[in-house]
Design an enzyme around this catalytic site. Structure first.
Site, PDB file in Angstrom:
ATOM      1  N   LYS A   1       0.829  -1.204   0.000  1.00 42.61           N
ATOM      2  CA  LYS A   1       0.000   0.000   0.000  1.00 42.61           C
ATOM      3  C   LYS A   1       0.863   1.254   0.000  1.00 42.61           C
ATOM      4  CE  LYS A   1      -3.221   0.896   3.351  1.00 42.61           C
ATOM      5  NZ  LYS A   1      -4.445   0.411   4.024  1.00 42.61           N
TER       6      LYS A   1
ATOM      7  N   LYS B   1       0.685   5.552   0.437  1.00 42.30           N
ATOM      8  CA  LYS B   1      -0.094   6.716   0.863  1.00 42.30           C
ATOM      9  C   LYS B   1      -0.049   7.779  -0.230  1.00 42.30           C
ATOM     10  CE  LYS B   1      -1.140   5.175   4.984  1.00 42.30           C
ATOM     11  NZ  LYS B   1      -2.518   4.971   5.443  1.00 42.30           N
TER      12      LYS B   1
ATOM     13  N   ASP C   1      -3.937   4.931  -0.819  1.00 40.16           N
ATOM     14  CA  ASP C   1      -4.711   5.366   0.350  1.00 40.16           C
ATOM     15  C   ASP C   1      -4.576   6.872   0.536  1.00 40.16           C
ATOM     16  OD1 ASP C   1      -5.940   5.744   2.758  1.00 40.16           O
ATOM     17  OD2 ASP C   1      -4.740   4.286   3.873  1.00 40.16           O
TER      18      ASP C   1
ATOM     19  N   ASN D   1      -6.415   8.731   2.706  1.00 32.93           N
ATOM     20  CA  ASN D   1      -6.715   9.154   4.089  1.00 32.93           C
ATOM     21  C   ASN D   1      -7.572  10.420   4.156  1.00 32.93           C
ATOM     22  OD1 ASN D   1      -3.948   7.511   4.385  1.00 32.93           O
ATOM     23  ND2 ASN D   1      -5.139   7.358   6.284  1.00 32.93           N
TER      24      ASN D   1
ATOM     25  N   GLU E   1      -8.338   4.037  -1.369  1.00 34.08           N
ATOM     26  CA  GLU E   1      -8.852   3.974   0.001  1.00 34.08           C
ATOM     27  C   GLU E   1      -9.116   5.374   0.542  1.00 34.08           C
ATOM     28  OE1 GLU E   1      -6.499   1.339   2.335  1.00 34.08           O
ATOM     29  OE2 GLU E   1      -7.138   2.178   4.254  1.00 34.08           O
TER      30      GLU E   1
ATOM     31  N   GLU F   1     -12.207   2.604   7.905  1.00 33.72           N
ATOM     32  CA  GLU F   1     -11.403   2.708   9.131  1.00 33.72           C
ATOM     33  C   GLU F   1     -11.903   3.823  10.034  1.00 33.72           C
ATOM     34  OE1 GLU F   1      -7.621   3.869   7.026  1.00 33.72           O
ATOM     35  OE2 GLU F   1      -7.314   5.054   8.813  1.00 33.72           O
TER      36      GLU F   1
ATOM     37  N   ASP G   1     -12.939  -1.634  11.487  1.00 35.92           N
ATOM     38  CA  ASP G   1     -11.829  -1.848  12.416  1.00 35.92           C
ATOM     39  C   ASP G   1     -12.411  -2.091  13.815  1.00 35.92           C
ATOM     40  OD1 ASP G   1      -9.645  -1.661  14.139  1.00 35.92           O
ATOM     41  OD2 ASP G   1      -8.634  -0.161  12.907  1.00 35.92           O
TER      42      ASP G   1
ATOM     43  N   HIS H   1      -9.231  -2.579   8.484  1.00 33.74           N
ATOM     44  CA  HIS H   1      -8.138  -1.695   8.875  1.00 33.74           C
ATOM     45  C   HIS H   1      -7.610  -2.194  10.209  1.00 33.74           C
ATOM     46  CE1 HIS H   1      -6.619   1.925  11.074  1.00 33.74           C
ATOM     47  NE2 HIS H   1      -6.006   2.122   9.935  1.00 33.74           N
TER      48      HIS H   1
END
Lengths: 408, 408
Positions: free
Chosen positions: B213, B215, B244, B246, B270, B297, B320, B347
């Site tokens: 993965k 970021k 991801d 975020n 993600e 998550e 999660d 997650h």
């Protein structure tokens, strides 16, 4: 005027017997987590977040942590671009993880943000409603954080919406003469006996209220039906009666019971199910039309409000400035609701103290319909300038600030 | 075995340089709010909630408050009908007001609930995955709270779903021999230099990982594209690469950038936008197909998960168990996801310690697909029984409990 220190207060208030009770919160204590912005003058900015007793201390600690960066800031400079400060507060990384934008840390933000607007209005020696009306569209939007709304409301669109509405403001100034109509929530608390509901309803009518609210959500739906019929019979066919289930039902239950409660011709059904359930509310709204669905007192932020509005899952938007990120996010959500043509009728965790200002601005400045504002009298004696209701109308507050000052 | 006392711990762990960083949480400290259930034996139940440092103390205080009613309870009796206890905990009236079912108080619930399952497994001297597989469908569902899901998943439907899947369990037991595949998140933290990403990617491939993965969510999308291309080139076309963001982008940004990132053939994107935004994720999922959207998550509870599933707004469900209401709500959401045929790829705020058990149960017991589980190595040295990854596979844990014990 510079913010020189932060004080945080945990204020709790016991209620008269049965008052404040609903199907979910059966024996509440009302409480405020209070952010006090001390300054280099005798003025203080006071900001409230509404809680139910235990846990207020968590919100207070979060206020202490999040508000530190305000110390040393000059109020006009701070508010000139408050949207940026707001975003830096909500995105404080470790605290953001605890939400984001919900729960204890977001309640803390509400208190901090409300204290900033209160201080700003006091520093200009005007009531909050006038402060907001005195701002240009750009100045107002500069106090907002429109992030994550860009698919529905950009900064440019927000300014344009206000600019359009400002052209016709004069036509709506009459509310400053009449005051803003109130509705009485204190006639029908959940734990009240049938006799007390009848008595309180009569008293409310005598005081000039024409709109009343009853708590429903009983384990036995027949109790709800009986009490709803009772309040309708007592108040008469002309009265506006709202029913409030405070999240008690699941979706199938709500669909069943709301249909039966339609027999008393309610104006709305409030919080028929879990406050996060966009599609649940959507299904209920579709099923019970022409009766309306009201919700929002427990919706924590603008993004979830956006989803409810996109889904046509609320007919009335009950955003509460002492639940979401304060006056800033309240105004953001009001703009969004205006775009979707959904009226804003706030829930009043502040007992209407701050919201009496905000509905005036929403009506005059934003063009929201002049409807009515919830009234809950139980904390009147604790406020320095309690809302003044005459013949069922909130009188326009004239004191500088947001009417949030509490007696020591 | 009776719960005799509650201990609450605030544990914080500094990370190696740049590790754990993402576009939103740029310099994290990892932390756990820990609920310890003391008993009349030497066994202790340990429950974790994952936090990012500051604010952990708020979760700890909430654990203290909410867990009091567990003292004096016998573990088998408690877990025989844990769904009822769960509901009474989440509906604790004053604390419910602070959510409901989100933020600090819900994180506290996670720690408490996880401690109960951990103690239950230890008291039966089995690992958590075996405890869960040993329960009948009725016994398992008795530990869940399905309230507010009745429009999609009733108790009867949950039992029926499990009963059906239990018929074919034997076919899925092979995962107990192979272990459960992991994927490596630690190759591509946000603050890592290009050189470090290349080096870490090569190391991960050498260790047997085939899924990695990265970021994304940089202020400059070209940085994201450059790094994504770099990891693809380093890992090769056969590797599975997840991106991801975020929560960094708004919806228009996400639509634009996700399309461009499609050039590296990602397995999923993600958290492309705000975790509460059901319709935002729905719009992104529709626009970027066949690339997939993963999220969860930061989704706090089953009701919001229900909305995401109803809207087809997530292709992968990343619930999660140290964010939602612990193992109980994790299982509830897994059942709901199974009904909607959406894979659950948790997650791992717990660093995979608890989830290595839960994905085994989800696959064998619930019929969820055997995919892969996130692996983050940074806290290995703090756990008594750290997850054991061999050639990219989580080895099946054999110790009693949920692998949550932390060294003092």
């Amino acid at each position: 005027m510079v913010i020189s220190a932060i004080q945080v207060l945990d204020r709790r208030f016991d209620l008269p017997n049965g008052s404040g009770s609903d199907a979910t919160h059966t024996n509440p204590q009302y409480a405020y987590a209070v952010c006090v912005l001390k300054t280099d003058t005798s003025l203080e900015g006071i900001g409230l977040a509404f809680t139910l007793g235990a846990g207020t201390e968590l919100v207070c600690q979060a206020i202490q942590f999040l508000s530190e960066k305000l110390v040393g800031q000059e109020i006009e400079a701070l508010m000139a671009n408050f949207g940026t400060t707001y975003r830096s507060l909500v995105d404080s990384p470790s605290y953001r993880w605890l939400g984001p934008h919900k729960g204890v840390v977001h309640l803390a933000l509400a208190a901090i943000v409300n204290a900033c607007y209160d201080l700003w209005a006091k520093s200009r020696q005007v009531p909050l409603w006038k402060l907001l009306l005195d701002l240009s569209p750009e100045e107002l939007v500069n106090t907002l954080d429109l992030s994550y709304l860009e698919d529905e409301l950009t900064r440019e669109q927000a300014i344009q919406l206000l600019t359009e509405q400002y052209k016709t403001r004069e036509n709506r100034n009459s509310v400053l003469t009449t005051g803003y109509k109130g509705y009485d929530t204190s006639v029908g608390w959940f734990n009240f006996s049938d006799e007390l509901i009848v008595e309180k309803t009569k008293q409310a009518l005598d005081k000039g209220f024409t709109a009343l609210k009853l708590k429903v959500g009983s384990d036995d739906p027949l109790r709800d039906l009986r009490r709803a019929t009772l309040i309708r019979q007592t108040a008469g066919e002309a009265a506006t009666i709202m029913l409030d289930a405070n999240q008690k039902w699941n979706v199938p239950q709500a669909l069943d019971i709301c249909r039966r409660l339609g027999s008393i011709n309610p104006y709305w059904i409030e919080e028929p199910t879990h406050p996060d359930d966009v599609f649940g509310h959507q299904a209920i709204a579709r099923a019970i039309a022409p009766f309306k669905v009201a919700t929002g007192e427990h919706i924590p932020n603008k993004v979830i409000f956006k989803n409810f509005l996109q889904a046509k899952a609320m007919d009335f938007c009950q955003v509460d400035a002492v639940r979401v990120g304060g006056i800033s996010e309240f105004l953001t959500i009001s703009l969004l609701a205006k775009k979707f043509n959904i009226p804003v009728l706030p829930h009043v965790g502040d007992m209407g103290q701050i919201h009496q200002h905000l509905v005036l601005f929403n009506h005059i400045g934003m063009g929201h319909e002049n409807l009515f504002l919830e009234h809950i009298p139980h904390l009147r004696s604790y406020f320095v300038h309690p809302a003044n209701i005459v013949e069922g109308y909130y009188q326009v507050p004239q004191e500088a600030g947001s009417s949030s000052d509490l007696k020591p």
